[in-house]
Design an enzyme around this catalytic site. Structure first.
Site, PDB file in Angstrom:
ATOM      1  N   LYS A 252      86.327  48.504  70.446  1.00 53.79           N
ATOM      2  CA  LYS A 252      85.724  49.666  69.787  1.00 53.79           C
ATOM      3  C   LYS A 252      86.272  50.878  70.522  1.00 53.79           C
ATOM      4  O   LYS A 252      85.872  51.185  71.644  1.00 53.79           O
ATOM      5  CB  LYS A 252      84.200  49.606  69.879  1.00 53.79           C
ATOM      6  CG  LYS A 252      83.559  50.768  69.160  1.00 53.79           C
ATOM      7  CD  LYS A 252      82.055  50.685  69.238  1.00 53.79           C
ATOM      8  CE  LYS A 252      81.416  51.722  68.349  1.00 53.79           C
ATOM      9  NZ  LYS A 252      82.028  53.043  68.420  1.00 53.79           N
ATOM     10  N   ARG A 419      77.012  51.442  55.105  1.00 49.65           N
ATOM     11  CA  ARG A 419      76.775  50.874  56.437  1.00 49.65           C
ATOM     12  C   ARG A 419      76.505  49.398  56.224  1.00 49.65           C
ATOM     13  O   ARG A 419      75.473  49.021  55.705  1.00 49.65           O
ATOM     14  CB  ARG A 419      75.574  51.567  57.088  1.00 49.65           C
ATOM     15  CG  ARG A 419      75.419  51.201  58.539  1.00 49.65           C
ATOM     16  CD  ARG A 419      74.355  52.037  59.212  1.00 49.65           C
ATOM     17  NE  ARG A 419      74.710  53.442  59.317  1.00 49.65           N
ATOM     18  CZ  ARG A 419      75.564  53.945  60.202  1.00 49.65           C
ATOM     19  NH1 ARG A 419      76.138  53.140  61.069  1.00 49.65           N
ATOM     20  NH2 ARG A 419      75.836  55.227  60.228  1.00 49.65           N
ATOM     21  N   LYS A 425      78.678  46.813  65.687  1.00 47.23           N
ATOM     22  CA  LYS A 425      79.180  47.443  66.909  1.00 47.23           C
ATOM     23  C   LYS A 425      78.324  47.021  68.095  1.00 47.23           C
ATOM     24  O   LYS A 425      77.109  46.938  67.973  1.00 47.23           O
ATOM     25  CB  LYS A 425      79.203  48.961  66.754  1.00 47.23           C
ATOM     26  CG  LYS A 425      77.898  49.560  66.290  1.00 47.23           C
ATOM     27  CD  LYS A 425      78.052  51.048  65.979  1.00 47.23           C
ATOM     28  CE  LYS A 425      76.722  51.619  65.536  1.00 47.23           C
ATOM     29  NZ  LYS A 425      76.795  52.956  64.986  1.00 47.23           N
TER      30      LYS A 425
HETATM   31  P1  ATP Z   1      78.224  55.283  62.996  1.00 50.28           P
HETATM   32  O1  ATP Z   1      79.684  55.397  62.838  1.00 50.28           O
HETATM   33  O2  ATP Z   1      77.798  53.868  62.999  1.00 50.28           O
HETATM   34  O3  ATP Z   1      77.460  56.190  62.115  1.00 50.28           O
HETATM   35  P2  ATP Z   1      78.589  56.593  65.400  1.00 50.28           P
HETATM   36  O4  ATP Z   1      79.137  57.835  64.873  1.00 50.28           O
HETATM   37  O5  ATP Z   1      77.786  56.650  66.638  1.00 50.28           O
HETATM   38  O6  ATP Z   1      77.786  55.775  64.393  1.00 50.28           O
HETATM   39  P3  ATP Z   1      79.866  54.540  66.556  1.00 50.28           P
HETATM   40  O7  ATP Z   1      78.552  54.067  67.034  1.00 50.28           O
HETATM   41  O8  ATP Z   1      80.786  55.066  67.567  1.00 50.28           O
HETATM   42  O9  ATP Z   1      79.776  55.665  65.550  1.00 50.28           O
HETATM   43  O10 ATP Z   1      80.527  53.296  65.733  1.00 50.28           O
HETATM   44  C1  ATP Z   1      81.321  53.277  64.622  1.00 50.28           C
HETATM   45  C2  ATP Z   1      82.666  53.955  64.817  1.00 50.28           C
HETATM   46  O11 ATP Z   1      83.491  53.254  65.720  1.00 50.28           O
HETATM   47  C3  ATP Z   1      83.521  53.972  63.576  1.00 50.28           C
HETATM   48  O12 ATP Z   1      83.124  54.987  62.690  1.00 50.28           O
HETATM   49  C4  ATP Z   1      84.926  54.191  64.123  1.00 50.28           C
HETATM   50  O13 ATP Z   1      85.181  55.578  64.199  1.00 50.28           O
HETATM   51  C5  ATP Z   1      84.848  53.630  65.523  1.00 50.28           C
HETATM   52  N1  ATP Z   1      85.719  52.471  65.790  1.00 50.28           N
HETATM   53  C6  ATP Z   1      86.410  52.306  66.948  1.00 50.28           C
HETATM   54  N2  ATP Z   1      87.099  51.171  66.953  1.00 50.28           N
HETATM   55  C7  ATP Z   1      86.882  50.556  65.753  1.00 50.28           C
HETATM   56  C8  ATP Z   1      87.325  49.344  65.171  1.00 50.28           C
HETATM   57  N3  ATP Z   1      88.138  48.500  65.815  1.00 50.28           N
HETATM   58  N4  ATP Z   1      86.878  49.049  63.922  1.00 50.28           N
HETATM   59  C9  ATP Z   1      86.041  49.876  63.257  1.00 50.28           C
HETATM   60  N5  ATP Z   1      85.584  51.056  63.768  1.00 50.28           N
HETATM   61  C10 ATP Z   1      85.988  51.401  65.004  1.00 50.28           C
END
Ligand code: ATP
Length: 587
Positions: A252, A419, A425
């Site tokens: 991530k 979602r 995650k």
């Molecule tokens: P959300 O996107 O769930 O609303 P948030 O803004 O806090 O919450 P994160 O909790 O950081 O986002 O988790 C999702 C984000 O992680 C995705 O929107 C993307 O930008 C990022 N991301 C990083 N690596 C990956 C990956 N390998 N696959 C999908 N998303 C990823």
């Protein structure tokens, strides 16, 4: 169609909080619309263009104040004063228009066509004399408006319609208006909205009851769509339980989402909020052209910053300024380089990939992306059902300065804008700090009359020094919730859990006597009120004088029990920052 008809709908819808009622009211209205009124679909959500379009109305509060003053023959000072008291410029416009209308008769009947026509001219205006021309266009509308029309015109201008209507309500109402309440039909309409990002286009088809046509709505290169979002899992075990085994586990990455559209020689880059950032990242355009095979495609990725000298990956905060800055691009590109990590593909050589399984999509993208570290690579991934292996991979992701891992079901499709439970995650636990409030902002709208958005500080090195470390508004309850009978139980439960639950009213009462100075809506507050705050991460930040910022802070409790001398100091903050990099807890 008369604008008044739409305004009456706004009023009726804001009169209820019940979703079912909103749907019923809106579906009646939709049945009444003719196909010439299709652009009213944008106005329903307070807009004038489809969501993918970059043009926005973009009128500042200041300009709206000028317009209200001019159209109602009121002094600007008076409008500003009233705004401070009422907190909503729309209501201010309504009040002054009412006052004026008692003396004059209004001239024209406003139509939605005229409203859209004038509002669409606003973003086109640039250069000298723009303000005057914009005021002219707005005033043409406001002087023809009755008080309620003026209220909604102003709210639309400043992008804050406040009628509590969401895209999902519009989707549901379309189904009810022209078909029947049916899950499958709603789903079809939603899919069409997700793929086109254009309510008017979908409305046109739904109104003609051509369900089959809806299926033909396809992704279009160059028109950004909303990215698919993930749910959370606390542990890797939970991830496997929810997704089944084996599944894909990926890094991530701690950067920002980048959706890449390519059509022959043209590449466009969009952020998660559909902003076009192509100009800001010329190097990414070049990488895409050079290192990804295919004449046309849409890729989903995360751009991550790294340090050219140490070759270490940086956190999001370090590169965030690249997203907005429009000048000195080359310099920024050198100082704050990014690597693009591609993790999904939505369209390839004219063919949508949305309905293909993730397994197929990920294989395809690994075939077409030629990996070049520090430029563009396919995301680090393992396919496994083994918990131990996944934990090792998770640890490695944290060591590589990334946020955690994503777990993905191999069989799942790509659902834009949703979602989904098939992408999870996992990141380290939240931590908390005790901090003091040193500033705030007077709220607007529902929060007018209350302080909101509180500035948090920790102790500095010198005696009596407090350093700002973030802003927080989350975790505080609206007064109405806390005092309503239904939530009394919940709030007393929470009180037990967190010591004391907070409301804006309570905080305002405690903080008001401590206000040192006020400038506009910003106030400085004497450090006295201590709060416990949880957060996900600490990042380096130029925005606060401590040099650090909390990511996703949330109030959990008032710490009346703690003396000021015992709040967190800057060393503790730095220590937490170091710790988070070594945190390998799995919950
Ligand atoms: P959300 O996107 O769930 O609303 P948030 O803004 O806090 O919450 P994160 O909790 O950081 O986002 O988790 C999702 C984000 O992680 C995705 O929107 C993307 O930008 C990022 N991301 C990083 N690596 C990956 C990956 N390998 N696959 C999908 N998303 C990823």
């Amino acid at each position: 169609m008369r604008y008044l008809k739409l305004v009456e709908l706004y009023e009726e819808i804001s009169g209820t909080t019940k979703r079912l009622e909103k749907t019923e009211i809106l579906s009646k209205f939709l049945r009444y619309l003719s196909s010439e009124d299709r652009d009213v679909m944008y106005l329903l959500l307070g807009d004038i263009y489809p969501e993918y379009d970059e043009r926005r109305i973009g009128i500042s509060n200041q300009l709206a104040i000028k317009a209200i003053a001019k159209s109602t023959g009121t002094e600007e000072k008076k409008v500003i004063h009233e705004w401070k008291v009422i907190g909503d410029l729309g209501n201010v416009a309504e009040k002054f228009t009412l006052h004026k209308k008692q003396h004059t008769l209004h001239s024209h009947i406003l139509t939605t066509k005229k409203v859209i026509e004038n509002l669409r001219k606003l973003p086109e205006l640039v250069g000298k004399g723009t303000v005057g021309k914009k005021l002219g266009l707005i005033n043409e509308l406001l002087t023809s408006a009755n008080p309620v029309e003026a209220k909604y015109l102003v709210r639309t201008l400043i992008g804050d319609l406040r009628i509590g209507i969401q895209e999902s309500t519009v989707r549901e109402s379309m189904a009810v208006a022209f078909f029947k309440k049916d899950k499958e039909i709603s789903e079809k309409i939603q899919r069409a909205i997700d793929r086109s990002n254009d309510l008017a286009v979908v409305f046109d088809i739904v109104q003609k009851k051509k369900l089959k046509e809806l299926d033909k709505i396809a992704l279009q290169i160059g028109k950004p769509i909303k990215a698919m979002l993930a749910q959370k899992a606390v542990t890797i075990k939970e991830g496997f339980e929810k997704l089944g085994t084996p599944c894909a586990v990926e890094y991530k990455y701690d950067g920002f989402r980048l959706l890449i559209h390519k059509n022959n020689d043209e590449v466009k880059l969009f952020t998660r909020s559909l902003e076009n950032v192509t100009k800001q990242f010329p190097e990414v355009v070049e990488y895409v052209k050079k290192y990804v095979k295919g004449s046309s495609f849409i890729l989903d990725s995360e751009a991550v910053g790294f340090n050219r000298k140490t070759k270490k990956y940086t956190d999001f905060q370090a590169i965030s300024q690249r997203i907005r800055r429009k000048y000195h691009i080359e310099k920024l590109q050198n100082e704050l380089p990014v690597e693009v990590n591609v993790f999904d593909i939505l369209l390839y050589n004219g063919k949508s990939q949305l309905d293909e399984s993730f397994e197929k999509r990920t294989k395809l993208l690994r075939r077409i992306v030629k990996n070049h570290t520090y430029k563009i690579i396919s995301s680090k991934q393992i396919i496994t059902g083994d918990e131990k292996k996944t934990k090792e991979f998770y640890k490695q992701a944290l060591r590589d300065n990334q946020e955690g891992v994503m777990m993905k079901n191999l069989k799942a499709e790509y659902k834009p804008g949703r979602r989904v439970g098939h992408m999870l995650k996992i990141k380290p636990d939240e931590r908390d700090l005790d901090l003091v409030i040193t500033g705030a902002e007077w709220g607007t709208g529902k929060r007018s009359g209350w302080l909101s958005s509180f500035i948090l500080s920790c102790k500095g090195k010198k005696k009596g020094e407090y350093l700002e470390i973030g802003k927080v508004g989350t975790g505080v309850k609206e007064k109405s919730q806390a005092t309503s009978h239904a939530s009394a139980e919940a709030s007393s439960n929470e009180r037990r859990k967190s010591g004391e639950s907070l409301t804006f009213e309570e905080l305002t009462k405690k903080l008001s006597p401590l206000i040192i100075s006020e400038k506009g809506k910003d106030v400085k507050i004497k450090p006295k009120i201590i709060v416990a705050v949880t957060y996900q991460e600490i990042q380096k930040s130029p925005n606060y004088n401590s040099g650090w910022a909390l990511r996703f802070p949330r109030f959990t409790a008032l710490r009346n029990d703690k003396p000021l001398s015992e709040i967190a100091d800057i060393d503790e903050v730095i220590e937490d920052f170091k710790l988070q990099k070594r945190n390998y807890r799995y919950g």
